[in-house]
Design a protein around this motif. Structure first.
Motif, short mmCIF file in Angstrom:
data_model
loop_
_atom_site.label_atom_id
_atom_site.label_comp_id
_atom_site.label_asym_id
_atom_site.label_seq_id
_atom_site.Cartn_x
_atom_site.Cartn_y
_atom_site.Cartn_z
N LYS A 242 15.68 -56.26 -4.33
CA LYS A 242 16.98 -56.87 -4.56
C LYS A 242 17.64 -57.11 -3.22
N ASN A 243 17.59 -58.38 -2.76
CA ASN A 243 18.13 -58.74 -1.46
C ASN A 243 17.59 -57.79 -0.38
N ASP A 244 18.47 -57.11 0.35
CA ASP A 244 18.02 -56.25 1.45
C ASP A 244 17.95 -54.78 1.05
N LYS A 245 18.03 -54.49 -0.26
CA LYS A 245 18.00 -53.09 -0.70
C LYS A 245 16.57 -52.56 -0.70
N GLU A 246 16.47 -51.24 -0.70
CA GLU A 246 15.16 -50.60 -0.79
C GLU A 246 14.51 -50.97 -2.12
N PRO A 247 13.19 -51.22 -2.13
CA PRO A 247 12.54 -51.64 -3.38
C PRO A 247 12.50 -50.52 -4.41
N LEU A 248 12.58 -50.92 -5.66
CA LEU A 248 12.41 -50.00 -6.77
C LEU A 248 10.97 -50.12 -7.28
N VAL A 249 10.41 -48.99 -7.67
CA VAL A 249 9.07 -49.00 -8.25
C VAL A 249 9.20 -48.77 -9.75
N LEU A 250 8.93 -49.81 -10.52
CA LEU A 250 8.98 -49.72 -11.97
C LEU A 250 7.58 -49.46 -12.50
N ALA A 251 7.36 -48.31 -13.09
CA ALA A 251 6.06 -47.94 -13.65
C ALA A 251 6.23 -47.68 -15.14
N LEU A 252 5.53 -48.44 -15.96
CA LEU A 252 5.65 -48.31 -17.41
C LEU A 252 4.27 -48.02 -18.01
N ASN A 253 4.20 -46.96 -18.78
CA ASN A 253 2.96 -46.65 -19.48
C ASN A 253 2.72 -47.63 -20.61
N LYS A 254 3.80 -47.97 -21.31
CA LYS A 254 3.65 -48.90 -22.43
C LYS A 254 4.97 -49.58 -22.77
N ILE A 255 4.86 -50.80 -23.28
CA ILE A 255 5.97 -51.50 -23.91
C ILE A 255 5.43 -52.02 -25.24
#
Length: 452
Positions: A242-255
């Motif tokens: 998100k712009n210059d913010k630190e990246p987020l790590v989205l980890a999903l086992n299932k949807i």
């Protein structure tokens, strides 16, 4: 989900066009054949009568070329069927690549895959090592890969709206998303904020003297609407920038969503799905189960650093969080209907949270949020907020995010009412105080201007 809605909507447009062409030619052939048979029977039974009544004068007759139309339609229908047989047997992959190239032209999304298979007549399609990427877009770039993508289209629904997919399954998703949208803190724009916009009181304003607000969020609409009866996405790991913010790590086992509708993608993701995963290793759980003629859904965020909330919720006081963590448990229930009302019960526990208004925050947002900020900051121990609110399913129609649906505005409004009971002051009183201050300032400036 935006990428999913865009790509599937564009891709389904092509089989829809083929189905339309096939049906039109088949219908013309059948109708023409029936009429031709009827005319043949009529002409044979009345042949003797017509010969007896023949006159010496022959009048020219204009007849509709029914036989020619029937034969041409029949020929086109036969050509389509033979073409589909050839495609299904020998040219499935080249045809899929051709359709994907057309999707690329329309969406500016580059799509690649190592192989593809399926069956045209059964509506089956399976991609191996699928990749979709877009670079240089003004708002959103992404590079997403999946080991396997499978879908099964109900071919009898291709002429309906929406198109039905019996199943849609994706496994092994990796990649990154870069959200480049510049957003500013938003406050509800009322008459006294509009008045403030005319003066330089710390609120940014444009040339037309209106308060600057967020960039409008585009609606999320598929080129061809669809419904997935059973959607399963497994093993997801995506870096979100998100712009210059630190990246987020989205980890999903299932949807797992049943159903998932392109028109209500956000609603079905958050209110009709079962999701297990984490954000920066902090657990996220969404559970949804059918209860009678409705559903119950729970969201659970455990021990979330407020910095994660601050960076992605652009509403005071959430965007003013400085330190600490937060637990969120949301339980809702709603009944199936064309205009479902979702009753939501929120339980927010703030642990060691401090709040500070940014320097560029508006006078109005500071005044309205002050009771909440003051209440949080003066408590050294955990702070619990419990409140209820109601939303409508229609608020999520064609929306691209929870923010766009107005969820955070509704939450903050409900939280403000809760704080009114705690602090003894109402939100309306705070607004009135601000408005009175503005009117006084306007009178002062007007007097000063008249003197000059």
């Amino acid at each position: 989900m935006e990428l999913l809605v865009i790509l599937l909507g564009e891709f389904l447009l092509f089989p829809f066009i083929v189905a339309i062409g096939t049906l039109v030619n088949l219908a013309a052939t059948l109708i023409g054949g029936v009429f031709e048979l009827v005319f043949c029977l009529i002409s044979s039974t009345g042949k003797e009568k017509s010969e007896a009544l023949k006159s010496n004068i022959v009048h020219p007759k204009k007849t509709f070329p029914l036989k020619a139309v029937t034969r041409i339609s029949g020929a086109f229908f036969l050509i389509i069927i033979v073409s589909l047989l050839v495609v299904n047997t020998f040219l499935f992959e080249p045809t899929a690549r051709f359709i994907i190239s057309k999707v690329e032209d329309k969406t500016n999304i580059e799509v690649t895959f190592s192989s593809v298979g399926g069956n045209v007549f059964l509506g089956e399609l399976a991609f191996v090592e699928f990749n979709a990427q877009r670079q240089g877009h003004e708002k959103l770039d992404f590079d997403i890969s999946a080991q396997k993508v499978e879908l099964n289209i109900d071919i009898f629904s291709l002429l309906s709206n929406p198109i039905t997919l019996e199943t849609f399954a994706v496994d092994g998703v990796r990649g990154n998303i870069k959200d480049k949208t510049k957003q500013k803190e938003v406050t509800s724009k009322s008459k006294f904020e509009a008045a403030l916009g005319k003066f330089k009181l710390g609120i940014k304003h444009k040339d037309n003297n209106q308060i600057e607000v967020d960039i409008p969020l585009n609606k999320l609409k598929a080129k061809k609407t669809f419904v997935v009866n059973n959607m399963a996405i497994n093993d997801v790991e995506i870096d979100i920038y998100k712009n210059d913010k630190e990246p987020l790590v989205l980890a999903l086992n299932k949807i797992h969503s049943a159903p998932f509708r392109s028109k209500y993608a956000v609603f079905d993701t958050f209110f009709r799905s079962n999701i297990e995963g984490s954000l920066n290793n902090h657990k996220i759980t969404i559970t949804s189960e059918e209860i009678g003629d409705g559903r119950n859904t729970k969201w659970h965020l455990d021990n979330f650093p407020v910095s994660l909330i601050k960076g992605y919720v652009h509403k005071a006081p959430f965007s003013w969080f400085e330190s600490g963590s937060i637990d969120i448990l949301v339980e809702d229930k709603w009944q199936y209907s064309d205009n479902a009302e979702i009753e939501m019960d929120w339980n927010m526990q703030l642990k060691g949270v401090t709040v500070k208004a940014p320097k560029d925050a508006s006078v109005v947002s500071k005044a309205i949020a002050f009771p909440i900020v003051n209440y949080i900051n003066k408590h050294d121990d955990d702070v619990d907020f419990r409140f209820s609110l109601v939303m409508n399913e229609k608020q999520f129609e064609s929306k691209s995010s929870l923010d766009a649906s107005g969820l955070w505005d509704t939450v903050i409004n409900a939280l403000s009412k809760k704080m009114a009971a705690v602090t003894g002051s109402t939100k309306e009183e705070i607004k009135n105080d601000v408005e009175n201050g503005i009117q006084g300032l306007k009178s002062f400036l007007n007097k000063k201007r008249n003197k000059e």
